[in-house]
Design an enzyme around this catalytic site. Structure first.
Site, short mmCIF file in Angstrom:
data_model
loop_
_atom_site.label_atom_id
_atom_site.label_comp_id
_atom_site.label_asym_id
_atom_site.label_seq_id
_atom_site.Cartn_x
_atom_site.Cartn_y
_atom_site.Cartn_z
N ARG A 131 0.79 -1.22 0.00
CA ARG A 131 0.00 0.00 0.00
C ARG A 131 0.83 1.28 0.00
O ARG A 131 0.30 2.38 -0.13
CB ARG A 131 -0.98 0.00 1.19
CG ARG A 131 -2.18 -0.89 0.93
CD ARG A 131 -3.03 -1.03 2.17
NE ARG A 131 -2.40 -1.90 3.15
CZ ARG A 131 -2.73 -1.96 4.44
NH1 ARG A 131 -3.68 -1.16 4.91
NH2 ARG A 131 -2.14 -2.80 5.26
N LYS B 72 9.23 -0.77 2.16
CA LYS B 72 8.52 0.08 3.13
C LYS B 72 9.42 0.59 4.26
O LYS B 72 9.38 1.76 4.61
CB LYS B 72 7.33 -0.68 3.71
CG LYS B 72 6.62 0.09 4.81
CD LYS B 72 5.24 -0.42 5.09
CE LYS B 72 5.23 -1.68 5.90
NZ LYS B 72 3.86 -2.08 6.24
N GLN C 237 14.30 -14.04 5.13
CA GLN C 237 13.09 -14.87 5.06
C GLN C 237 12.69 -14.86 3.59
O GLN C 237 12.15 -13.88 3.09
CB GLN C 237 11.97 -14.25 5.93
CG GLN C 237 10.71 -15.10 5.97
CD GLN C 237 9.51 -14.34 6.56
OE1 GLN C 237 9.47 -13.11 6.59
NE2 GLN C 237 8.53 -15.09 7.02
N TYR D 58 8.59 -4.65 15.29
CA TYR D 58 8.25 -4.54 13.87
C TYR D 58 9.02 -3.39 13.22
O TYR D 58 9.04 -2.29 13.78
CB TYR D 58 6.74 -4.26 13.70
CG TYR D 58 5.81 -5.43 13.94
CD1 TYR D 58 6.26 -6.66 14.37
CD2 TYR D 58 4.45 -5.27 13.71
CE1 TYR D 58 5.38 -7.71 14.57
CE2 TYR D 58 3.55 -6.32 13.91
CZ TYR D 58 4.03 -7.54 14.35
OH TYR D 58 3.15 -8.57 14.55
N ARG E 296 27.00 28.28 1.71
CA ARG E 296 27.27 26.92 1.21
C ARG E 296 28.38 26.28 2.04
O ARG E 296 29.02 26.93 2.86
CB ARG E 296 27.59 26.99 -0.28
CG ARG E 296 26.34 27.31 -1.11
CD ARG E 296 26.67 27.56 -2.55
NE ARG E 296 27.43 26.45 -3.11
CZ ARG E 296 28.16 26.53 -4.22
NH1 ARG E 296 28.24 27.69 -4.87
NH2 ARG E 296 28.81 25.49 -4.67
N ASN F 133 34.86 45.64 3.96
CA ASN F 133 33.54 45.99 3.46
C ASN F 133 33.48 45.61 1.98
O ASN F 133 34.28 46.10 1.19
CB ASN F 133 33.30 47.49 3.64
CG ASN F 133 31.82 47.81 3.49
OD1 ASN F 133 31.17 47.33 2.56
ND2 ASN F 133 31.29 48.62 4.39
N ALA G 137 28.06 46.14 -2.95
CA ALA G 137 27.02 45.41 -3.67
C ALA G 137 27.52 44.89 -5.01
O ALA G 137 28.27 45.57 -5.72
CB ALA G 137 25.83 46.34 -3.90
#
Ligand code: UD1
Ligand code: CA
Length: 465
Positions: free
Chosen positions: A15, A22, A73, A109, A341, A385, A388
């Site tokens: 499912r 799973k 199994q 489980y 980064r 500094n 921009a």
């Protein structure tokens, strides 16, 4: 007491509608099976065996670092059959050992990820050579589960699977979680007697309960603190539910330690926090991934993602930043919209502003890179500094080179620094420069075409047709 934990993880998980087995689906970036293993591993004197079947190769490959033995199994003939694979090990040549008489065998489980250690410990404490321990839970809607059938005296008589249950048995709300603990000697005896004469034609582990009762062994039940602990994942809706449960628990844990979360329902921690200060304020939609450390009096703005980073005291991270493998020094201010980064190391009181990307660079105390810049493979000194639009051109298409910007330098806006290059101490770079050679200390360096103005020049006018 020696414990053997057997984690059942051979089922298909149809499912989930997935190529991935799973138990490899994740909660908080950690496979379901790993959650179960991590809990089991906290028990002392414990060996872990994991029964795999569907997608066994993928599972063992993905989790090869686990300190567990993998048991295959080959056909999934039921939960009892799965446990038999472990008890049969002594008769194979694998060199692995099966269940020993004196073992306390704990059955878990692989698709029930949120079981708590305290619940497991309580369960195990109920086992001895006269008693088997079973974890049960009362569910408002017990459909699909095995039901706990008790005798008139209230003692457990057997477990009946939903598909084998009578109409009146289906009314029972107490269900089998599947989790149990039992002495090895008894378990082996009962396993050898299992048969598959039931509606599903499976070897049910649950049949050992009736055998225990017949052998006058007490079946002692205990319950988890919350239902969520024993919920399994069968589809992606259940997966998302348990993700939220897990995230809420982590959020609670942080709040208890002095973190303000503006909305714990919109906070995700997918990893661990190595050290945590106090009076940390986290706005909505923040994701913490991997291993992070966060100092005191830190503010983290909305929609920010932080991975494997160290954040110093009094740091302010404004909204919409992406930070990975970075170190941010005390008092620094990052963002909004900044990207740090890997290998970005910022000293104290550094300012990184909007649309600035830093990679593999160090920026020393008090330096500012406030707008629209790319700084890669660079050593930036203190009190620098950077104006921009400054770009370090670190890559010639083949190799990468370093840029060094020494203390107190001032880089005028819209400059390109072509690496390898060094900007000397207190040097000034004129705006709009393309710097290809080292720039000396204390001097103004600029590379710019001379500005001219043409007197008498006139704009073109439209020709008459
Ligand atoms: C099982 C229990 C049921 C209980 C329910 C709780 C049995 C017979 N029934 O039912 O009483 O209420 O769990 O969720 O035990 N698995 C294997 N090999 C197999 C079959 C299953 O490894 O051959 C593993 C699955 O991967 C899963 C677990 O065992 O992790 C449970 O199997 P599942 O098929 O979900 O059992 P249920 O029928 O739901
Ligand atoms: Ca199930």
């Amino acid at each position: 007491m020696k414990i053997m934990t057997i984690i059942l993880a051979a089922g298909k998980g149809t499912r989930m509608r997935s190529e991935l087995p799973k138990v490899l689906h994740q909660i908080a970036n950690r496979p379901l099976l790993q959650h179960v293993y991590d809990t089991a591993k906290q028990l002392e004197n414990n060996t872990v065996k994991i029964v795999v079947g569907h997608g066994a190769e993928l599972v063992t490959e993905a989790l090869k670092g686990l300190d567990a033995e993998w048991v295959e199994q080959k056909q999934q003939l039921g939960t009892g059959h799965a446990v038999q694979q472990v008890s049969d090990l002594h008769s194979t040549s694998s060199g692995q050992t099966g269940i020993e008489d004196s073992d306390t065998v704990l059955i878990l489980y692989g698709d029930v990820p949120l079981l708590k250690l305290a619940t497991v410990k309580l369960l195990i404490s109920n086992v001895d050579d006269q008693s088997l321990a079973l974890l049960t839970v009362n569910l408002a809607n017990p459909a699909g589960y095995g039901r706990i059938v008790r005798n008139p005296a209230g003692q457990v008589a057997k477990i009946v699977e939903e598909k084998d249950a009578t109409v009146s048995e289906k009314q029972i709300n107490e269900v089998n979680t599947g989790i149990m603990a039992v002495q090895g000697k008894q378990l082996k005896k009962w396993l050898s007697r299992l048969n598959n004469s039931n509606v599903q034609g499976e070897y049910y582990l649950t049949d050992v309960i009736e055998m225990a009762v017949a052998d006058r062994i007490n079946v002692v039940t205990s319950q988890p603190e919350t239902e969520d602990e024993v919920l399994g994942v069968n589809n992606r809706i259940q997966l998302s539910h348990l993700e939220r449960v897990y995230q809420q628990e982590q959020a609670n844990c942080l709040m208890e330690q002095g973190v303000t979360l503006k909305d714990p329902a919109r906070f995700d921690q997918r990893g661990t926090i190595e050290s945590l200060g106090q009076d940390i304020e986290i706005d909505i939609n923040v994701i913490l991934e991997g291993k992070n450390s966060i100092g005191s009096n830190v503010k983290i703005g909305a929609n920010t993602q932080i991975k494997n980073s160290i954040i110093g005291d009094h740091v302010e991270i404004l909204a919409n930043c992406v930070i990975e493998d970075a170190v941010i020094g005390q008092g620094s201010r990052i963002g909004p919209y900044a990207r740090l980064r890997p290998d970005s190391v910022l000293g104290q009181d550094v300012h990184i502003g909007n649309f600035v990307e830093i990679k593999k660079s160090s920026v020393a105390a008090g330096s500012k890179i406030n707008h629209l810049s790319y700084i890669g493979d660079t050593t930036v000194g203190s009190k620098v500094n950077i104006g921009a639009g400054t770009i370090t051109c670190n890559y010639d298409g083949v190799n990468k080179f370093r840029t060094v910007i020494e203390d107190g330098a001032f880089i005028g806006s819209d400059s390109q620094l072509i690496a390898p290059v060094t900007i000397g101490k207190n040097a000034t770079i004129g705006a709009g420069s393309t710097i290809t050679k080292d720039s000396p200390e204390n001097q103004l360096t600029l590379s710019r075409a001379k500005q001219v103005s043409l007197a008498g020049w006139q704009r073109p006018v439209k020709k008459e047709s």
